[in-house]
Write a protein that holds these residues in place. Structure first.
Motif, PDB file in Angstrom:
ATOM      1  N   PHE A 217       0.812  -1.211   0.000  1.00  0.00           N
ATOM      2  CA  PHE A 217       0.000   0.000   0.000  1.00  0.00           C
ATOM      3  C   PHE A 217       0.855   1.273   0.000  1.00  0.00           C
ATOM      4  CE2 PHE A 217      -2.850  -3.168   2.013  1.00  0.00           C
ATOM      5  CZ  PHE A 217      -3.851  -3.159   1.050  1.00  0.00           C
ATOM      6  N   LEU A 218       2.182   1.110   0.064  1.00  0.00           N
ATOM      7  CA  LEU A 218       3.079   2.261   0.040  1.00  0.00           C
ATOM      8  C   LEU A 218       3.693   2.488  -1.341  1.00  0.00           C
ATOM      9  CD1 LEU A 218       4.932   1.627   3.422  1.00  0.00           C
ATOM     10  CD2 LEU A 218       2.947   3.100   2.994  1.00  0.00           C
ATOM     11  N   ARG A 219       3.751   1.402  -2.136  1.00  0.00           N
ATOM     12  CA  ARG A 219       4.320   1.508  -3.481  1.00  0.00           C
ATOM     13  C   ARG A 219       3.632   0.502  -4.385  1.00  0.00           C
ATOM     14  NH1 ARG A 219       8.171  -1.280  -6.321  1.00  0.00           N
ATOM     15  NH2 ARG A 219       8.864  -2.521  -4.538  1.00  0.00           N
ATOM     16  N   ARG A 220       3.344   0.911  -5.617  1.00  0.00           N
ATOM     17  CA  ARG A 220       2.737  -0.025  -6.557  1.00  0.00           C
ATOM     18  C   ARG A 220       3.680  -1.186  -6.821  1.00  0.00           C
ATOM     19  NH1 ARG A 220      -1.193   2.029 -11.275  1.00  0.00           N
ATOM     20  NH2 ARG A 220      -0.890  -0.145 -11.837  1.00  0.00           N
ATOM     21  N   ILE A 221       3.156  -2.400  -6.712  1.00  0.00           N
ATOM     22  CA  ILE A 221       4.011  -3.571  -6.880  1.00  0.00           C
ATOM     23  C   ILE A 221       4.143  -3.969  -8.345  1.00  0.00           C
ATOM     24  CG2 ILE A 221       3.488  -4.452  -4.594  1.00  0.00           C
ATOM     25  CD1 ILE A 221       1.558  -6.435  -5.892  1.00  0.00           C
ATOM     26  N   ASP A 222       3.376  -3.335  -9.246  1.00  0.00           N
ATOM     27  CA  ASP A 222       3.459  -3.717 -10.656  1.00  0.00           C
ATOM     28  C   ASP A 222       4.238  -2.707 -11.491  1.00  0.00           C
ATOM     29  OD1 ASP A 222       1.495  -1.768 -10.399  1.00  0.00           O
ATOM     30  OD2 ASP A 222       0.286  -2.545 -12.050  1.00  0.00           O
ATOM     31  N   LEU A 223       4.985  -1.792 -10.861  1.00  0.00           N
ATOM     32  CA  LEU A 223       5.922  -0.949 -11.609  1.00  0.00           C
ATOM     33  C   LEU A 223       7.139  -1.797 -11.950  1.00  0.00           C
ATOM     34  CD1 LEU A 223       5.846   2.355  -9.505  1.00  0.00           C
ATOM     35  CD2 LEU A 223       4.409   1.716 -11.449  1.00  0.00           C
ATOM     36  N   ARG A 224       7.517  -1.814 -13.224  1.00  0.00           N
ATOM     37  CA  ARG A 224       8.555  -2.749 -13.633  1.00  0.00           C
ATOM     38  C   ARG A 224       9.697  -2.053 -14.360  1.00  0.00           C
ATOM     39  NH1 ARG A 224       6.985  -5.144 -10.384  1.00  0.00           N
ATOM     40  NH2 ARG A 224       9.218  -5.168 -10.071  1.00  0.00           N
ATOM     41  N   GLN A 225      10.914  -2.602 -14.176  1.00  0.00           N
ATOM     42  CA  GLN A 225      12.096  -2.166 -14.905  1.00  0.00           C
ATOM     43  C   GLN A 225      12.120  -2.956 -16.217  1.00  0.00           C
ATOM     44  OE1 GLN A 225      14.500  -0.501 -16.485  1.00  0.00           O
ATOM     45  NE2 GLN A 225      15.195   0.193 -14.463  1.00  0.00           N
ATOM     46  N   HIS A 226      11.677  -2.323 -17.289  1.00  0.00           N
ATOM     47  CA  HIS A 226      11.438  -3.012 -18.559  1.00  0.00           C
ATOM     48  C   HIS A 226      12.506  -2.686 -19.611  1.00  0.00           C
ATOM     49  CE1 HIS A 226       8.758  -4.204 -22.089  1.00  0.00           C
ATOM     50  NE2 HIS A 226       8.695  -5.249 -21.282  1.00  0.00           N
ATOM     51  N   ARG A 227      13.535  -1.923 -19.231  1.00  0.00           N
ATOM     52  CA  ARG A 227      14.562  -1.549 -20.192  1.00  0.00           C
ATOM     53  C   ARG A 227      15.458  -2.741 -20.545  1.00  0.00           C
ATOM     54  NH1 ARG A 227      15.779   3.951 -16.796  1.00  0.00           N
ATOM     55  NH2 ARG A 227      14.021   5.149 -17.616  1.00  0.00           N
ATOM     56  N   LYS A 228      16.001  -2.690 -21.763  1.00  0.00           N
ATOM     57  CA  LYS A 228      17.005  -3.654 -22.203  1.00  0.00           C
ATOM     58  C   LYS A 228      18.190  -2.855 -22.718  1.00  0.00           C
ATOM     59  CE  LYS A 228      12.998  -6.078 -22.654  1.00  0.00           C
ATOM     60  NZ  LYS A 228      11.647  -5.487 -22.562  1.00  0.00           N
ATOM     61  N   ILE A 229      19.264  -2.843 -21.954  1.00  0.00           N
ATOM     62  CA  ILE A 229      20.434  -2.030 -22.292  1.00  0.00           C
ATOM     63  C   ILE A 229      21.709  -2.818 -21.982  1.00  0.00           C
ATOM     64  CG2 ILE A 229      21.760   0.057 -21.728  1.00  0.00           C
ATOM     65  CD1 ILE A 229      19.142   1.412 -20.938  1.00  0.00           C
ATOM     66  N   ASN A 423       5.940  -1.126 -25.508  1.00  0.00           N
ATOM     67  CA  ASN A 423       4.787  -1.730 -26.170  1.00  0.00           C
ATOM     68  C   ASN A 423       3.737  -0.657 -26.432  1.00  0.00           C
ATOM     69  OD1 ASN A 423       5.732  -4.498 -26.003  1.00  0.00           O
ATOM     70  ND2 ASN A 423       5.304  -4.366 -23.805  1.00  0.00           N
ATOM     71  N   MET A 424       2.817  -0.956 -27.325  1.00  0.00           N
ATOM     72  CA  MET A 424       1.768  -0.005 -27.648  1.00  0.00           C
ATOM     73  C   MET A 424       0.590  -0.207 -26.690  1.00  0.00           C
ATOM     74  SD  MET A 424       1.574   2.428 -30.006  1.00  0.00           S
ATOM     75  CE  MET A 424       2.576   1.862 -31.370  1.00  0.00           C
ATOM     76  N   ASP A 425       0.850   0.045 -25.398  1.00  0.00           N
ATOM     77  CA  ASP A 425      -0.208  -0.088 -24.402  1.00  0.00           C
ATOM     78  C   ASP A 425       0.049   0.882 -23.258  1.00  0.00           C
ATOM     79  OD1 ASP A 425       1.811  -1.245 -22.874  1.00  0.00           O
ATOM     80  OD2 ASP A 425       1.011  -3.275 -22.998  1.00  0.00           O
ATOM     81  N   MET A 426      -0.947   1.042 -22.399  1.00  0.00           N
ATOM     82  CA  MET A 426      -0.874   2.039 -21.338  1.00  0.00           C
ATOM     83  C   MET A 426       0.151   1.665 -20.275  1.00  0.00           C
ATOM     84  SD  MET A 426      -2.804   4.172 -22.619  1.00  0.00           S
ATOM     85  CE  MET A 426      -2.716   5.391 -21.312  1.00  0.00           C
ATOM     86  N   ARG A 427       0.399   0.354 -20.089  1.00  0.00           N
ATOM     87  CA  ARG A 427       1.409  -0.064 -19.110  1.00  0.00           C
ATOM     88  C   ARG A 427       2.778   0.480 -19.513  1.00  0.00           C
ATOM     89  NH1 ARG A 427       3.029  -2.907 -15.263  1.00  0.00           N
ATOM     90  NH2 ARG A 427       0.907  -3.374 -14.650  1.00  0.00           N
ATOM     91  N   SER A 428       3.140   0.319 -20.778  1.00  0.00           N
ATOM     92  CA  SER A 428       4.438   0.828 -21.235  1.00  0.00           C
ATOM     93  C   SER A 428       4.473   2.346 -21.222  1.00  0.00           C
ATOM     94  CB  SER A 428       4.743   0.315 -22.647  1.00  0.00           C
ATOM     95  OG  SER A 428       5.382  -0.938 -22.614  1.00  0.00           O
ATOM     96  N   PHE A 429       3.353   2.975 -21.551  1.00  0.00           N
ATOM     97  CA  PHE A 429       3.325   4.436 -21.592  1.00  0.00           C
ATOM     98  C   PHE A 429       3.443   5.058 -20.200  1.00  0.00           C
ATOM     99  CE2 PHE A 429       0.573   4.556 -25.715  1.00  0.00           C
ATOM    100  CZ  PHE A 429       1.665   4.111 -26.422  1.00  0.00           C
ATOM    101  N   MET A 430       2.926   4.390 -19.160  1.00  0.00           N
ATOM    102  CA  MET A 430       2.792   5.043 -17.869  1.00  0.00           C
ATOM    103  C   MET A 430       3.524   4.357 -16.705  1.00  0.00           C
ATOM    104  SD  MET A 430      -1.276   5.978 -18.073  1.00  0.00           S
ATOM    105  CE  MET A 430      -1.239   6.745 -16.450  1.00  0.00           C
ATOM    106  N   LEU A 431       3.610   3.020 -16.724  1.00  0.00           N
ATOM    107  CA  LEU A 431       4.031   2.297 -15.525  1.00  0.00           C
ATOM    108  C   LEU A 431       5.441   1.735 -15.581  1.00  0.00           C
ATOM    109  CD1 LEU A 431       0.752   0.298 -14.733  1.00  0.00           C
ATOM    110  CD2 LEU A 431       1.472   2.514 -13.833  1.00  0.00           C
TER     111      LEU A 431
END
Length: 488
Positions: A217-229, A423-431
């Motif tokens: 409840f203090l931090r969203r658990i579905d924020l993800r590090q999605h970068r590939k570098i 990705n072309m979705d709201m998760r990639s755009f925002m989270l």
């Protein structure tokens, strides 16, 4: 008068639910976000109150967490100063008004992010797992000082084990190896023998965005590090759609075929920018500052049609809001002749979908290449809702049949390319924490165009009339899942 505990609970629970429902409703009405997302949350909360309230408390707010949020703000001035120093090298930074045809896309990123557009890069595409990983291993073997990596998924087996051994050999000859992996995406790896084996041999591995049920409840658990570098010696870099996986060993049970990806190999002065993103993420997770080294500043002969101009878009929580969606919108509206998009998950915002429809209506040839089979049941149904209007406007939709097409790319007029992890979705755009390369370069665009042609040869075009005759059941499923598309 003693009131039974059960009776107190019976009165208390509805009051708590009512209070939370009213509070969340007020928050949603006053919150700055898409109307579709607001309506979707309200629908969930009022149809299934207890489930909806818990879901909103867990996933409704983009909360990076107090420690990470404060750390990000503390580090921001430091990295902005470094990007500003980068811009002092006039030969590497695009300043000429006549150099770029699609300048508004670059200007938006520069003004909102502070990251400069960098000239003089050598870019090449690798589009098979074998060619990608073998070239990475070759560069690892030539590394002299540092190898820095960021990945969402690291999956043991096959060619990935060869990468592990190459990294251990590099470490043994004195190269610093630092790997940042997402906590959820690489969950299996963190429990594996290979993880412990790499640590034993001195490789530094950090867990990004660790999931803790005690802090849900203090931090969203579905924020993800999605970068590939990958960045080697601050000079050679890779980014694109491929995780550190061998498709022959990865998600075989999903029944979608092998994952089809591409990576871009970069040799040039934009590599330090990607290295700085790794350093930023690393310092937030490890509280360890890494050196930020500027590239050499030579005088470069720049051709008008092949400026090798690369703009890095870093997006995610705490980065400028809506930057990815805004950049895509500008790119789409700037198209004069053609737009080709590949994405595994096509659930765009209404604005992006409308921009594509309008582009087709004004005569631009718009082509979408999407996987026929998808590993996400929700996305598979929700994405189909957009097909009616797009097909009616003249957008060509192709379904890739030889695996899960995981490449994320946009090509405008065979001149401007956007490739990366989004990705072309709201998760990639925002989270998610994402990275995208915006490239205006004729030779690189040709490579992207050839890649798209190869995908089209393995794809089947959707026929509008046949699509109109699909079953009533399909139409109902599409509409149901579309209601939740802003939350996917």
């Amino acid at each position: 008068m003693n009131i039974p505990f059960e009776q107190i609970i019976a009165y208390l629970i509805p009051i708590i639910i009512w209070t939370l429902t009213v509070s969340i409703t007020i928050r949603l009405i006053t919150k700055k976000q898409a109307v579709s997302a607001t309506l979707s949350w309200l629908m969930v909360i009022y149809l299934v109150p207890i489930v909806g309230i818990l879901a909103y408390l867990l996933f409704g707010e983009i909360k990076l967490g107090k420690r990470r949020g404060n750390y990000f703000k503390t580090l921001h001035p430091k990295f902005m100063r470094w990007f500003n120093e980068f811009q002092q090298c006039e030969h590497l930074v695009s300043t000429s008004q006549g150099t770029l045809l699609y300048r508004p896309v670059f200007e938006l990123a520069q003004k909102r992010l502070g990251i400069p557009c960098v000239l003089g890069n050598e870019l090449h595409i690798f589009d098979t797992p074998e060619s990608i990983i073998q070239r990475i291993i070759e560069d690892i073997k030539l590394a002299k000082s540092d190898i820095n990596m960021v990945f969402y998924i690291w999956w043991n087996g096959g060619l990935v084990d060869d990468v592990m051994h190459a990294l251990i050999e590099a470490k043994q000859r004195g190269v610093n190896v630092r790997i940042l992996l997402d906590s959820v995406g690489s969950k299996a790896f963190f429990k594996s023998k290979n993880y412990r084996y790499m640590l034993k041999h001195g490789i530094e591995i950090a867990e990004a965005l660790h999931v803790s049920l005690f802090r849900v409840f203090l931090r969203r658990i579905d924020l993800r590090q999605h970068r590939k570098i990958i960045v080697i010696d601050n000079q050679i870099a890779y980014t694109g759609s491929m995780n550190m996986v061998d498709p022959s060993f990865f998600k075989q049970e999903a029944n979608v075929g092998k994952w089809i990806d591409m990576m871009v190999r970069i040799n040039g002065p934009v590599s330090p920018v990607l290295n700085s993103l790794h350093a930023w993420d690393w310092e937030i997770e490890k509280n360890e500052a890494l050196p930020l080294v500027l590239p050499d500043c030579p005088s470069l002969p720049i051709e008008n049609n092949n400026s090798h101009a690369v703009q890095i878009l870093a997006t995610g929580p705490s980065f400028p809001d809506d930057l990815m969606a805004q950049s895509l919108s500008i790119a789409i509206f700037s198209a004069r002749k053609s737009i080709t998009i590949t994405t595994p998950y096509f659930v765009p915002s209404h604005n992006i979908a409308e921009a594509l429809r309008i582009a087709a209506l004004r005569g631009v040839e718009v082509t979408l290449i999407l996987p026929k089979r998808n590993d996400s049941f929700l996305v598979r149904w929700a994405s189909r809702t957009f097909f009616d209007d797009l097909l009616a406007a003249g957008v060509k939709i192709y379904q890739f049949e030889k695996g899960l097409l995981h490449t994320k790319s946009v090509l405008i007029d065979n001149r401007l390319a956007l490739v990366g992890t989004v990705n072309m979705d709201m998760r990639s755009f925002m989270l998610n924490f994402e990275v995208t390369m915006v490239v205006e370069d004729k030779s690189f665009a040709n490579e992207i165009s050839i890649l798209h042609e190869n995908y089209l040869h393995s794809s089947q075009k959707l026929d509008y009339n046949e699509w109109q005759n699909r079953s009533t059941f399909s139409r109902i499923m599409e509409k149901i899942f579309f209601l939740f598309s802003p939350l996917l």
